[in-house]
Scaffold this motif. Structure first.
Motif, PDB file in Angstrom:
ATOM      1  N   TYR A   1       0.864  -1.182   0.000  1.00 13.78           N
ATOM      2  CA  TYR A   1       0.000   0.000   0.000  1.00 13.78           C
ATOM      3  C   TYR A   1       0.902   1.233   0.000  1.00 13.78           C
ATOM      4  N   MET A   2       0.796   2.018  -1.070  1.00 11.35           N
ATOM      5  CA  MET A   2       1.707   3.133  -1.265  1.00 11.35           C
ATOM      6  C   MET A   2       0.949   4.444  -1.444  1.00 11.35           C
ATOM      7  N   ARG A   3       1.608   5.505  -1.018  1.00 13.68           N
ATOM      8  CA  ARG A   3       1.140   6.850  -1.325  1.00 13.68           C
ATOM      9  C   ARG A   3       2.190   7.482  -2.222  1.00 13.68           C
ATOM     10  N   SER A   4       1.803   7.749  -3.441  1.00 11.03           N
ATOM     11  CA  SER A   4       2.749   8.242  -4.427  1.00 11.03           C
ATOM     12  C   SER A   4       2.306   9.609  -4.945  1.00 11.03           C
ATOM     13  N   GLU A   5       3.259  10.506  -5.107  1.00  9.64           N
ATOM     14  CA  GLU A   5       2.959  11.839  -5.623  1.00  9.64           C
ATOM     15  C   GLU A   5       3.203  11.937  -7.122  1.00  9.64           C
ATOM     16  N   GLY A   6       3.340  10.809  -7.777  1.00 10.18           N
ATOM     17  CA  GLY A   6       3.556  10.796  -9.227  1.00 10.18           C
ATOM     18  C   GLY A   6       3.962   9.399  -9.657  1.00 10.18           C
ATOM     19  N   ASP A   7       4.607   9.313 -10.808  1.00  8.03           N
ATOM     20  CA  ASP A   7       5.055   8.028 -11.332  1.00  8.03           C
ATOM     21  C   ASP A   7       6.357   7.617 -10.662  1.00  8.03           C
ATOM     22  N   ASN A   8       6.413   6.374 -10.195  1.00 10.83           N
ATOM     23  CA  ASN A   8       7.608   5.837  -9.551  1.00 10.83           C
ATOM     24  C   ASN A   8       7.928   4.456 -10.089  1.00 10.83           C
TER      25      ASN A   8
ATOM     26  N   PRO B   1      -4.568   8.009  -5.134  1.00 10.82           N
ATOM     27  CA  PRO B   1      -3.303   8.520  -4.608  1.00 10.82           C
ATOM     28  C   PRO B   1      -2.600   7.536  -3.687  1.00 10.82           C
ATOM     29  N   SER B   2      -3.260   6.453  -3.301  1.00 13.16           N
ATOM     30  CA  SER B   2      -2.638   5.410  -2.490  1.00 13.16           C
ATOM     31  C   SER B   2      -2.806   4.065  -3.185  1.00 13.16           C
ATOM     32  N   PRO B   3      -2.117   3.858  -4.310  1.00 12.37           N
ATOM     33  CA  PRO B   3      -2.337   2.634  -5.082  1.00 12.37           C
ATOM     34  C   PRO B   3      -1.822   1.407  -4.343  1.00 12.37           C
ATOM     35  N   VAL B   4      -2.468   0.283  -4.591  1.00 10.38           N
ATOM     36  CA  VAL B   4      -2.048  -0.998  -4.034  1.00 10.38           C
ATOM     37  C   VAL B   4      -1.290  -1.753  -5.117  1.00 10.38           C
ATOM     38  N   GLN B   5      -0.030  -2.075  -4.840  1.00  9.52           N
ATOM     39  CA  GLN B   5       0.778  -2.827  -5.786  1.00  9.52           C
ATOM     40  C   GLN B   5       0.789  -4.292  -5.350  1.00  9.52           C
ATOM     41  N   ARG B   6       0.134  -5.137  -6.114  1.00  6.11           N
ATOM     42  CA  ARG B   6       0.071  -6.570  -5.791  1.00  6.11           C
ATOM     43  C   ARG B   6       1.093  -7.320  -6.633  1.00  6.11           C
ATOM     44  N   THR B   7       1.950  -8.073  -5.952  1.00 11.63           N
ATOM     45  CA  THR B   7       3.055  -8.751  -6.626  1.00 11.63           C
ATOM     46  C   THR B   7       3.066 -10.217  -6.236  1.00 11.63           C
ATOM     47  N   ASN B   8       3.034 -11.104  -7.235  1.00 14.47           N
ATOM     48  CA  ASN B   8       3.186 -12.529  -6.971  1.00 14.47           C
ATOM     49  C   ASN B   8       4.658 -12.837  -6.729  1.00 14.47           C
ATOM     50  N   ILE B   9       4.950 -13.550  -5.636  1.00 17.06           N
ATOM     51  CA  ILE B   9       6.327 -13.888  -5.322  1.00 17.06           C
ATOM     52  C   ILE B   9       6.453 -15.400  -5.196  1.00 17.06           C
ATOM     53  N   ALA B  10       7.693 -15.884  -5.181  1.00 20.57           N
ATOM     54  CA  ALA B  10       7.945 -17.323  -5.117  1.00 20.57           C
ATOM     55  C   ALA B  10       8.875 -17.619  -3.954  1.00 20.57           C
TER      56      ALA B  10
ATOM     57  N   SER C   1      16.506   7.605  -8.143  1.00 16.85           N
ATOM     58  CA  SER C   1      15.923   8.318  -9.274  1.00 16.85           C
ATOM     59  C   SER C   1      15.636   9.763  -8.908  1.00 16.85           C
ATOM     60  N   THR C   2      15.109  10.481  -9.880  1.00 15.31           N
ATOM     61  CA  THR C   2      14.651  11.858  -9.670  1.00 15.31           C
ATOM     62  C   THR C   2      13.138  11.925  -9.808  1.00 15.31           C
ATOM     63  N   GLU C   3      12.471  10.811  -9.551  1.00 20.39           N
ATOM     64  CA  GLU C   3      11.015  10.767  -9.666  1.00 20.39           C
ATOM     65  C   GLU C   3      10.364  11.370  -8.420  1.00 20.39           C
ATOM     66  N   ALA C   4       9.058  11.500  -8.465  1.00 18.62           N
ATOM     67  CA  ALA C   4       8.309  12.071  -7.345  1.00 18.62           C
ATOM     68  C   ALA C   4       8.453  11.194  -6.106  1.00 18.62           C
ATOM     69  N   SER C   5       8.211  11.785  -4.959  1.00 21.49           N
ATOM     70  CA  SER C   5       8.369  11.055  -3.708  1.00 21.49           C
ATOM     71  C   SER C   5       7.212  10.085  -3.501  1.00 21.49           C
ATOM     72  N   HIS C   6       7.469   9.097  -2.647  1.00 24.51           N
ATOM     73  CA  HIS C   6       6.450   8.110  -2.320  1.00 24.51           C
ATOM     74  C   HIS C   6       6.675   7.649  -0.884  1.00 24.51           C
ATOM     75  N   SER C   7       5.678   7.042  -0.298  1.00 25.49           N
ATOM     76  CA  SER C   7       5.810   6.456   1.026  1.00 25.49           C
ATOM     77  C   SER C   7       5.022   5.159   1.062  1.00 25.49           C
ATOM     78  N   ILE C   8       5.497   4.228   1.869  1.00 19.84           N
ATOM     79  CA  ILE C   8       4.858   2.930   2.016  1.00 19.84           C
ATOM     80  C   ILE C   8       3.991   2.964   3.265  1.00 19.84           C
ATOM     81  N   GLN C   9       2.697   2.777   3.083  1.00 16.15           N
ATOM     82  CA  GLN C   9       1.741   2.894   4.172  1.00 16.15           C
ATOM     83  C   GLN C   9       1.465   1.573   4.875  1.00 16.15           C
ATOM     84  N   GLY C  10       1.622   0.468   4.157  1.00 16.65           N
ATOM     85  CA  GLY C  10       1.336  -0.832   4.760  1.00 16.65           C
ATOM     86  C   GLY C  10       1.678  -1.957   3.808  1.00 16.65           C
ATOM     87  N   ILE C  11       1.810  -3.152   4.354  1.00 15.01           N
ATOM     88  CA  ILE C  11       2.183  -4.333   3.566  1.00 15.01           C
ATOM     89  C   ILE C  11       1.327  -5.515   4.025  1.00 15.01           C
TER      90      ILE C  11
END
Length: 368
Positions: free
Chosen positions: A271-278, A325-334, A348-358
């Motif tokens: 669970y992320m809060r992103s201010e742009g593309d990261n 503004p708080s997209p959920v990134q779902r990733t399959n792992i092994a 990078s020089t991309e916009a800032s982001h923060s991780i809200q939960g996992i």
């Protein structure tokens, strides 16, 4: 603009290092010729140090390294002792002992944040905070989670070069050092099950010979200066003078209440809060990096399509009108293991982001 005025009173110290306003008096300390003396001015007159008008001097018994007012008391820090001054004027000022077992190692480390007065001591970061008992003082260490980092700072870094700054909007403090290759400390508060708790991180790539913060109108400005005479504004922009910003966040190792039971890991929802593309690299590390346990390859996360913040982007063909503004990134792992830790890395020089939960999805395996 108020023009500065030099204090020239005959009873005032010639070259004090530290000053503080307390109970309508100006307190001065740190003169190299009389390091144990604490001077105070007449009430409501910071230039008058005449005893007949209510001014005076107190010998605290140790070289003073900082003075700070906190609530209704004035704390006087030495390198191995702390005292406090209570009262309202020369008629009832009383000096009381706080501790003879520890003190402040860096003058600029004394800051007020989150309702506590923090300072760097011999064994890490300690707070001065009132407890339920009247007159009692809490000095419990609050840096146990990263004790080794603070120990390295105390023994390996010139603490005369420590510069602290508050970021009030984030309830956060930052410790910087003069050396360009040194690692600073960032600390702040995060809600937890027991209320508020401290969280820490390390800062890379910032050389700061001085730092300060304050409000201009409703906007907070956080600035620092470097050895080249340049002043930098923090909390602004996405780069270090054009260079990419490196960030790394790693969770503690999670064993899901049973450190001996093998788990089969299926997916991670970030669970992320992103201010742009990261673009973020995520990796899963099993069993404390035991070489007998195979960890999977890195995974790439992107926040393309996150909402644009009003008044912070240009409206053109690439602007996004809406989104989460708080997209959920779902990733399959092994893979499988008894414990798992997740790393998130960007450079990078991309916009800032923060991780809200996992959230980690897993199945129960066998016990080995």
């Amino acid at each position: 603009m108020v023009q500065p005025t030099q204090i020239t009173h005959a009873n005032a110290p010639a070259a004090p290092k530290y000053s503080c306003v307390f109970r309508n008096h100006m307190f001065l300390a740190g003169d190299a010729t009389e390091p144990t003396n604490l001077y105070f001015s007449a009430p409501y007159s910071e230039y008058d140090y005449g005893p007949a008008n209510g001014a005076g001097v107190i010998n605290v018994g140790f070289p003073i390294v900082q003075v700070k007012a906190f609530r209704n008391e004035l704390y006087i820090f030495g390198s191995n002792s702390i005292k406090k001054l209570i009262g309202e004027n020369v008629a009832n000022f009383v000096l009381e002992q706080v501790t003879n077992d520890l003190g402040c190692l860096a003058s600029d480390s004394v800051i007020e944040v989150g309702g506590d007065l923090l300072f760097l001591s011999q064994d890490g970061l300690r707070p001065i905070s009132g407890t339920d008992k009247i007159g009692d003082v809490n000095l419990e260490t609050v840096s146990k989670d990263i004790q080794s980092i603070f120990t390295d700072i105390v023994f390996d870094i010139d603490l005369e070069g420590l510069n602290a700054v508050l970021v009030r909007q984030k309830t956060q403090f930052r410790y910087f050092f003069k050396a360009a290759d040194s690692q600073g400390i960032i600390g702040g508060f995060r809600p937890s099950q027991n209320g508020l708790s401290f969280e820490y991180g390390q800062l890379l790539g910032i050389e700061a010979t001085c730092a300060d913060s304050g409000y201009l109108g409703q906007y907070e400005f956080v600035i620092h200066g470097d050895s080249a005479g340049r002043v930098h504004r923090q909390e602004s922009g996405n780069s270090f003078n054009g260079d990419p910003i490196f960030s790394l966040y790693q969770t503690p190792y999670l064993h899901m209440e049973d450190p001996e039971l093998r788990k089969i890991f299926y997916s991670v929802s970030t669970y992320m809060r992103s201010e742009g593309d990261n673009s973020i690299v995520m990796s899963a590390v099993y069993d404390y990096e035991d070489f007998n346990t195979l960890s999977p390859s890195n995974y790439n996360l992107t926040t393309t399509g996150a909402a644009a913040y009003y008044n912070e982007v240009l409206y053109d063909s690439t602007a996004i009108y809406d989104g989460n503004p708080s997209p959920v990134q779902r990733t399959n792992i092994a893979g499988s293991g008894k414990a798992i830790s997740l790393k998130y890395v960007t450079s990078s020089t991309e916009a800032s982001h923060s991780i809200q939960g996992i959230v980690i999805t897993y199945g129960v395996g066998d016990r080995r």
